[in-house]
Design a protein around this motif. Structure first.
Motif, mmCIF file in Angstrom:
data_model
loop_
_atom_site.group_PDB
_atom_site.id
_atom_site.type_symbol
_atom_site.label_atom_id
_atom_site.label_comp_id
_atom_site.label_asym_id
_atom_site.label_seq_id
_atom_site.Cartn_x
_atom_site.Cartn_y
_atom_site.Cartn_z
ATOM 1 N N ALA A 73 -12.786 -26.826 -21.643
ATOM 2 C CA ALA A 73 -11.818 -27.363 -22.604
ATOM 3 C C ALA A 73 -12.546 -28.191 -23.662
ATOM 4 C CB ALA A 73 -10.774 -28.203 -21.887
ATOM 5 N N MET A 74 -13.517 -28.973 -23.207
ATOM 6 C CA MET A 74 -14.278 -29.823 -24.135
ATOM 7 C C MET A 74 -14.969 -28.998 -25.212
ATOM 8 S SD MET A 74 -15.226 -33.018 -24.507
ATOM 9 C CE MET A 74 -16.180 -33.658 -25.862
ATOM 10 N N MET A 75 -15.380 -27.769 -24.875
ATOM 11 C CA MET A 75 -16.165 -26.969 -25.811
ATOM 12 C C MET A 75 -15.303 -26.194 -26.807
ATOM 13 S SD MET A 75 -19.093 -27.679 -25.054
ATOM 14 C CE MET A 75 -19.144 -29.079 -23.968
ATOM 15 N N GLN A 76 -13.986 -26.171 -26.617
ATOM 16 C CA GLN A 76 -13.157 -25.303 -27.464
ATOM 17 C C GLN A 76 -12.859 -25.933 -28.819
ATOM 18 O OE1 GLN A 76 -12.679 -22.268 -26.308
ATOM 19 N NE2 GLN A 76 -13.759 -23.039 -24.501
ATOM 20 N N GLN A 77 -12.688 -25.060 -29.813
ATOM 21 C CA GLN A 77 -12.231 -25.530 -31.126
ATOM 22 C C GLN A 77 -10.813 -25.082 -31.418
ATOM 23 O OE1 GLN A 77 -15.485 -23.828 -33.385
ATOM 24 N NE2 GLN A 77 -16.510 -24.519 -31.534
ATOM 25 N N ASP A 78 -10.367 -24.052 -30.694
ATOM 26 C CA ASP A 78 -9.001 -23.570 -30.865
ATOM 27 C C ASP A 78 -8.106 -24.477 -30.020
ATOM 28 O OD1 ASP A 78 -6.569 -22.316 -30.314
ATOM 29 O OD2 ASP A 78 -7.407 -20.357 -30.748
ATOM 30 N N ILE A 79 -7.125 -25.106 -30.668
ATOM 31 C CA ILE A 79 -6.355 -26.149 -29.984
ATOM 32 C C ILE A 79 -5.613 -25.591 -28.770
ATOM 33 C CG2 ILE A 79 -4.429 -25.917 -31.617
ATOM 34 C CD1 ILE A 79 -4.003 -28.907 -31.393
ATOM 35 N N LYS A 80 -5.075 -24.360 -28.894
ATOM 36 C CA LYS A 80 -4.297 -23.826 -27.770
ATOM 37 C C LYS A 80 -5.199 -23.334 -26.648
ATOM 38 C CE LYS A 80 -0.396 -21.670 -28.510
ATOM 39 N NZ LYS A 80 0.530 -20.646 -29.074
ATOM 40 N N ARG A 81 -6.376 -22.848 -27.008
ATOM 41 C CA ARG A 81 -7.336 -22.428 -25.987
ATOM 42 C C ARG A 81 -7.834 -23.644 -25.201
ATOM 43 N NH1 ARG A 81 -10.086 -17.464 -25.481
ATOM 44 N NH2 ARG A 81 -12.082 -17.922 -24.549
ATOM 45 N N LEU A 82 -8.037 -24.730 -25.931
ATOM 46 C CA LEU A 82 -8.442 -25.983 -25.270
ATOM 47 C C LEU A 82 -7.392 -26.386 -24.231
ATOM 48 C CD1 LEU A 82 -9.768 -29.073 -27.172
ATOM 49 C CD2 LEU A 82 -8.115 -29.355 -25.386
ATOM 50 N N LEU A 83 -6.117 -26.304 -24.641
ATOM 51 C CA LEU A 83 -5.046 -26.693 -23.714
ATOM 52 C C LEU A 83 -4.983 -25.742 -22.533
ATOM 53 C CD1 LEU A 83 -2.289 -27.653 -26.283
ATOM 54 C CD2 LEU A 83 -3.625 -29.166 -24.852
ATOM 55 N N ALA A 84 -5.259 -24.456 -22.776
ATOM 56 C CA ALA A 84 -5.218 -23.489 -21.676
ATOM 57 C C ALA A 84 -6.305 -23.813 -20.659
ATOM 58 C CB ALA A 84 -5.387 -22.081 -22.216
ATOM 59 N N TYR A 85 -7.517 -24.145 -21.125
ATOM 60 C CA TYR A 85 -8.580 -24.504 -20.187
ATOM 61 C C TYR A 85 -8.222 -25.797 -19.451
ATOM 62 C CZ TYR A 85 -12.184 -21.020 -20.968
ATOM 63 O OH TYR A 85 -12.894 -19.871 -20.982
ATOM 64 N N SER A 86 -7.543 -26.707 -20.145
ATOM 65 C CA SER A 86 -7.126 -27.940 -19.475
ATOM 66 C C SER A 86 -6.123 -27.643 -18.361
ATOM 67 C CB SER A 86 -6.573 -28.894 -20.521
ATOM 68 O OG SER A 86 -5.577 -29.690 -19.985
ATOM 69 N N SER A 87 -5.361 -26.528 -18.489
ATOM 70 C CA SER A 87 -4.465 -26.142 -17.388
ATOM 71 C C SER A 87 -5.270 -25.756 -16.167
ATOM 72 C CB SER A 87 -3.589 -24.957 -17.795
ATOM 73 O OG SER A 87 -2.633 -25.360 -18.714
ATOM 74 N N THR A 109 -12.215 -35.125 -23.957
ATOM 75 C CA THR A 109 -11.662 -33.923 -24.576
ATOM 76 C C THR A 109 -10.456 -34.261 -25.435
ATOM 77 O OG1 THR A 109 -12.369 -32.710 -22.651
ATOM 78 C CG2 THR A 109 -10.776 -31.630 -24.057
ATOM 79 N N PHE A 110 -9.604 -35.143 -24.928
ATOM 80 C CA PHE A 110 -8.392 -35.409 -25.692
ATOM 81 C C PHE A 110 -8.625 -36.440 -26.798
ATOM 82 C CE2 PHE A 110 -6.893 -32.901 -22.286
ATOM 83 C CZ PHE A 110 -6.025 -32.075 -22.961
ATOM 84 N N VAL A 111 -9.678 -37.253 -26.670
ATOM 85 C CA VAL A 111 -10.085 -38.048 -27.831
ATOM 86 C C VAL A 111 -10.522 -37.089 -28.934
ATOM 87 C CG1 VAL A 111 -11.915 -39.518 -28.722
ATOM 88 C CG2 VAL A 111 -10.709 -40.185 -26.682
ATOM 89 N N LYS A 112 -11.258 -36.061 -28.533
ATOM 90 C CA LYS A 112 -11.712 -35.073 -29.518
ATOM 91 C C LYS A 112 -10.515 -34.376 -30.158
ATOM 92 C CE LYS A 112 -13.270 -30.406 -29.131
ATOM 93 N NZ LYS A 112 -14.188 -29.404 -28.626
ATOM 94 N N LEU A 113 -9.591 -33.880 -29.329
ATOM 95 C CA LEU A 113 -8.449 -33.149 -29.868
ATOM 96 C C LEU A 113 -7.664 -34.022 -30.846
ATOM 97 C CD1 LEU A 113 -6.012 -30.896 -27.918
ATOM 98 C CD2 LEU A 113 -5.096 -32.585 -29.450
ATOM 99 N N TYR A 114 -7.345 -35.235 -30.393
ATOM 100 C CA TYR A 114 -6.489 -36.078 -31.225
ATOM 101 C C TYR A 114 -7.248 -36.607 -32.429
ATOM 102 C CZ TYR A 114 -2.551 -38.968 -32.334
ATOM 103 O OH TYR A 114 -1.484 -39.498 -32.977
ATOM 104 N N GLY A 115 -8.487 -37.040 -32.189
ATOM 105 C CA GLY A 115 -9.258 -37.623 -33.282
ATOM 106 C C GLY A 115 -9.538 -36.617 -34.382
ATOM 107 N N ILE A 116 -9.852 -35.367 -34.004
ATOM 108 C CA ILE A 116 -10.184 -34.370 -35.020
ATOM 109 C C ILE A 116 -8.913 -33.874 -35.713
ATOM 110 C CG2 ILE A 116 -11.247 -32.113 -35.416
ATOM 111 C CD1 ILE A 116 -13.330 -34.011 -34.589
ATOM 112 N N ALA A 117 -7.846 -33.624 -34.936
ATOM 113 C CA ALA A 117 -6.664 -33.012 -35.527
ATOM 114 C C ALA A 117 -5.791 -34.032 -36.254
ATOM 115 C CB ALA A 117 -5.848 -32.302 -34.447
ATOM 116 N N PHE A 118 -5.571 -35.175 -35.651
ATOM 117 C CA PHE A 118 -4.549 -36.075 -36.181
ATOM 118 C C PHE A 118 -5.116 -37.255 -36.961
ATOM 119 C CE2 PHE A 118 -2.107 -33.740 -33.145
ATOM 120 C CZ PHE A 118 -0.862 -33.665 -33.726
ATOM 121 N N LEU A 119 -6.376 -37.623 -36.697
ATOM 122 C CA LEU A 119 -6.932 -38.786 -37.390
ATOM 123 C C LEU A 119 -7.929 -38.316 -38.460
ATOM 124 C CD1 LEU A 119 -7.506 -41.026 -34.263
ATOM 125 C CD2 LEU A 119 -5.523 -40.938 -35.748
ATOM 126 N N GLY A 120 -8.517 -39.254 -39.142
ATOM 127 C CA GLY A 120 -9.477 -38.909 -40.173
ATOM 128 C C GLY A 120 -8.794 -38.330 -41.401
#
Lengths: 637, 321
Positions: free
Chosen positions: A265-279, A417-428
């Motif tokens: 999950a940490m290595m993914q750039q596709d947001i939904k693929r990341l979530l799938a690996y987190s499952s 992983t979720f710092v990455k997801l949120y920080g890249i997508a929603f912040l900055g």
């Protein structure tokens, strides 16, 4: 679709929630025979605490999704894909899942199971014009069938000893240890494949991301739980009294899935693929807790076994809530910016404040941080593992804390992983035009996201209520009620005893809010309340632009390097004609090459051998038919 | 189980919180002072961190145009999360009602919550420094957390409780001598504490605008009272680890009853322990140079192995007796 299917879904969901809750609270056991099935194989259904819990879970997620779906599917209306197909198969899919948890016989169970698998195949391939969706659908269909076959064989073993396909007959049967272990292994393979356990997870990160987002939420949030239900029903109810060796297997497989899932999950750039690996990770955690439970019940500690079991059920409920929230949040981002790649997003919090807030709450829950719900179930799992000192065997006493440390590592990487997801997508700042033009999603979608995040908070703050509700299931399956966990009133959660460990989520939450309120009150009242806006620090070189921000690839780089032995990483820098360097990075699942492709090649090679039978001569075919018939007659007689 | 209506106990909790908040800058100043003496420099006064904090609190806050509301909420959130964590570590007396509210796993959870928001705030403004700090911090914490829990598991398994008061009482009752598991756990926890509080050799709190910084990179955009809260929270975190290590592994002198003389002895004891621990930290920071980022995993693996050794020696040597 919006007028007919979604209201019907909502009605079915309300009935499921009410029936499931009633069954769970009153500990009912209602049976009925449906006018389906074959004359000698009646289709029996039964609603007890266990199926009630999972029925409630299915209904709750479905109900909240019905607020989301109308706005989300609107954009498909002008597209080329058939909305009636989406609506129809969603309905069949939900019906299939509800029937699986209600089935009271192997026949009804398998038919519903296949209905669930097949209808979700059509949902995965909904946008079938894209080749990757068709490929994902094919892998899913293939693996679902291998898994289904394995479950069927498992039921076959049970039916042979129980002399019947009804669950009552199987429950009454006593299996020799060897056969019980074979049945367990078949069930673990079959249900584990549906749940996405390592190494049979390959379909999950392919299939979940390509479905429409609310379907991804249903698949990840609910369908994986139906697989967990299957294993629970098979192992704890039908087989009964799990052996401690099964617990070791579950624990190790779960730990491997949790760690590998979160690292991928940490290595993914596709947001939904990341979530799938987190499952995959979260299913691993659920199986770890189940493994602990089996270990303790196999070594004669029924109370501790119950705590592990409750931790697994609690995490299943939590995962249904926060994973649905996250997939719906990803869907909202997709809806607003038409982007799935994290590196094209950025700054969405300021453009979509409500979605941003709710996804933030989801990120906190999924990273197992207090006071949200993910923390409670992981805390319970830790507490179970820490009772390892009661074990007689020294190896088990070591194994349990080590797997608990794996769980800690998993949790910490999940937070990264979720710092990455949120920080890249929603912040900055926005990294693309699409992200810059994103607008807040319609009210229905926000309402659905908000209700899921409220559920996450409530499940985190009021764990005692949930656990006393789960007592019905543990009473039914293990004859234990976990009374001591809630013996000190609703404020205190004391899984083993008050001396061993206690956690008061409401008081801790109130304390944190109180300190925040005091700090803010004291500091905001000072003389300098005003805040001046300025440019960020630029090292004296002029305003940094959005391309200088860290990207998802860059954020994961240290982690990629530290865990490089676990991945197939290919990095290359090439220069084109204009001397502009181009960086490409490909990361593959090593299991794909070491496990799946060899199997695929083996199947291909054996198919080439078998193809020799196909000579095109009718007489030879007739000869084969005759030979088969003779052999079968000989077998029967 | 804590008696929620016992007012005296809650006064003790409030007093402990105030002591944590007020004493934290002093420990940082003490470490800096000892380091200066060791390096033949004239150090700043022990009150300097207080002066810095009060100066920052008076200053105007400047926030980047690109920052979101999360940026402004984070300092308060980090501060309260660290204080909640601090309220569950017994400081002067063994018995503290808050240890029943939140055990040691919840404590680790609240520190993780603070770090989560710190990293997010670093990424909020959209500069390269913030992302760099966040990415590195999450790597370090991901490796430190299992090591820390491994050390804690050793303690809690031998005490049969995750409640910190019970753990300390257990160590007091059984004594530290001849317990190899506790020794390994202590070493592991010391290494983890260095990594988690951003000290040399993992991170250097004295560096600004260098490509090696981790914590400073994340809070680079903060100013005024926001910066004061962030710095203060970091100081409280250092004190928290100091008190945790001294009171769990060397609980001598800690008050077992809430009487005035016992509390006074407890205060003197913890003061002496923290002064010693600060000197140890200063000496090690003077002797050891800052590491490259990619050598930190080896450092934390060592911590994890020490924790594992502690667990093994507990299981092999101490439970079979």
């Amino acid at each position: 679709m919006r007028v007919v299917v979604i209201p019907l879904m909502a009605i079915s969901a309300v009935f499921a929630v009410v029936a499931g809750f009633a069954a769970l609270q009153q500990e009912l056991s209602l049976t009925a025979t449906l006018p389906l099935g074959l004359p000698w194989l009646p289709w029996q259904i039964r609603l007890d605490s266990t199926s009630g819990f999972f029925l409630m879970l299915i209904g709750l997620v479905t109900l909240l999704i019905t607020f989301y779906a109308p706005a989300y599917v609107r954009e498909f209306e002008s597209g080329q894909d058939s909305l009636p197909a989406l609506g129809g198969f969603t309905g069949i899919f939900l019906a299939g899942m509800q029937m699986v948890v209600l089935a009271d016989g192997a026949f009804a169970f398998m038919v519903s199971w296949e209905v669930m698998s097949l209808s979700s195949y059509f949902l995965v391939t909904f946008q079938h014009e894209k080749p990757e969706n068709r490929r994902a659908g094919f892998i899913y269909l293939l693996m679902a069938h291998v898994g289904g076959l394995s479950i069927l064989l498992g039921f076959g073993v049970m039916a042979a000893f129980g002399h019947g396909f009804a669950f009552d007959a199987m429950r009454a049967a006593t299996l020799p240890t060897t056969w019980a272990s074979i049945a367990f292994a078949l069930a673990l393979f079959g249900f584990g494949m549906k749940a996405g356990l390592l190494p049979i997870h390959a379909w999950l990160p392919e299939a979940h991301p390509v479905a429409p987002s609310h379907i991804s939420a249903l698949m990840s949030g609910v369908m994986l739980k139906v697989a967990v239900y299957g294993l629970l029903r098979f192992t704890w109810d039908l087989l009964g009294n799990p052996l401690w060796q099964w617990g070791v297997v579950l624990l190790l497989v779960g730990a491997a899935s949790a760690l590998a899932g979160v690292l991928f999950a940490m290595m993914q750039q596709d947001i939904k693929r990341l979530l799938a690996y987190s499952s995959v990770e979260n299913i691993g955690i659920i199986f770890m807790a189940l493994g602990l439970s089996a270990l303790f019940s196999g070594t004669g500690h029924p109370v501790l076994a119950t705590i592990g079991f409750v931790a697994a059920l609690y995490h299943a409920l939590n995962h249904a809530m926060f994973k649905s929230l996250m997939f719906l949040g990803a869907g909202a981002v997709l809806h607003a910016s038409h982007e799935r790649n994290l590196d094209q997003m950025g700054g969405l919090l300021r453009r979509m404040p409500w979605t941003g807030l709710f996804v933030l709450l989801g990120c906190i829950s999924i990273s197992a941080l207090p006071p949200f719900n993910g923390f409670v179930s992981e805390w319970l799992t830790f507490q179970t593992a820490l009772q390892a000192w009661t074990m007689d065997s020294g190896i088990l006493r070591i194994l349990l804390p080590v797997t608990a440390a794996v769980l800690a590592l998993t949790g910490a990487i999940a937070a990264a992983t979720f710092v990455k997801l949120y920080g890249i997508a929603f912040l900055g700042r926005a990294r693309s035009r699409h992200a810059r033009r994103a607008r807040e999603v319609p009210f229905g979608m926000r309402f659905s996201l908000g209700s899921f995040s409220l559920m996450c908070l409530l499940l985190g703050i009021f764990p005692t209520q949930v656990i006393s509700l789960l007592g019905g299931i543990t009473n039914q399956l293990m004859g234990q009620r976990l009374a001591q966990a809630t013996a000190h009133g609703w404020l205190w959660l004391t899984p083993v005893s008050a001396e061993t460990a206690s956690y008061s989520a409401p008081l801790v939450f109130a304390g944190a809010l109180g300190i925040w309120w005091i700090a803010q009150g004291l500091l905001r009242r000072g003389r300098v309340r005003k805040i001046r806006r300025g440019d960020p620090w630029d090292c004296g070189f002029g305003m940094p632009d959005a391309r200088m921000q860290y990207t998802a690839v860059a954020f994961a780089q240290p982690m990629r390097r530290v865990f490089s032995t676990l991945f197939d990483v290919k990095e290359s820098i090439e220069q084109d004609k204009a001397e502009i360097p181009r960086y490409t990075l490909t990361i593959h699942d090593p299991l794909w090459y070491r496990f799946y492709l060899p199997i695929g090649r083996l199947v291909d090679a054996s198919a080439r051998r078998i193809v020799r039978l196909q000579s095109g001569n009718v007489r030879i075919y007739l000869g084969w038919s005759l030979a088969t018939l003779v052999i079968l007659l000989w077998l029967i007689s | 189980m804590a008696d929620l209506l016992n007012l005296k106990e809650w006064v003790a909790v409030l007093g402990q919180l105030l002591m944590f908040a007020l004493a934290a800058p002093m420990l940082v100043a003490w470490v800096k002072r000892v380091k200066c003496v060791l390096q033949n420099r004239k150090g700043p006064s022990l009150l300097q961190p207080y002066r810095d904090l009060s100066k920052l609190l008076k200053k105007e806050v400047r926030v980047a145009h690109t920052a979101s509301p999360l940026f402004r909420a984070t300092p308060y959130l980090v501060f309260s999360a660290v204080l909640v964590a601090a309220s569950t570590v017994p400081l002067l007396q063994v018995h503290l009602p808050t240890t029943a509210l939140a055990d040691v796993i919840v404590l680790v959870g609240f520190l993780a919550l603070a770090r989560f928001f710190l990293a997010l705030a670093g990424m909020d403004v959209g500069t390269a420094f913030g992302g760099m700090g966040a990415s590195r911090e999450m790597l370090i914490s991901a490796l430190a957390e299992p090591a820390m829990l491994m050390a804690i598991f050793t303690l809690t398994m031998s005490a049969h409780s995750t409640n910190l008061s019970s753990v300390i009482q257990h160590v007091l009752d059984t004594g530290l001598l001849l317990r190899p598991s506790l020794l390994f756990a202590l070493l592991a926890l010391l290494l983890v504490a260095i990594a988690e509080t951003g000290r040399i050799p993992v991170d250097n709190p004295a560096t600004h605008l260098e490509l090696t910084m981790v914590h400073e990179a994340m809070i680079l955009e903060y100013s005024g009272r926001h910066l004061a809260l962030m710095e203060w929270a970091a100081q409280i975190k250092l004190l928290l680890y100091g008190v945790l290590i001294s009171n769990v592994f060397f609980p001598w002198g800690i008050a077992e009853t809430a009487t005035a003389p016992a509390l006074a002895i407890g205060a003197l004891a913890i003061l002496a322990k923290l002064v010693t621990l600060g000197m140890v930290l200063a000496v090690s920071e003077t002797l050891v140079a800052k590491m490259r980022l990619f050598r930190v995993p080896a450092f934390l693996n060592l911590a994890f192995l020490l924790g594992l050794l502690g667990m093994l020696s507990y299981v092999i040597l101490e439970t079979s007796l």
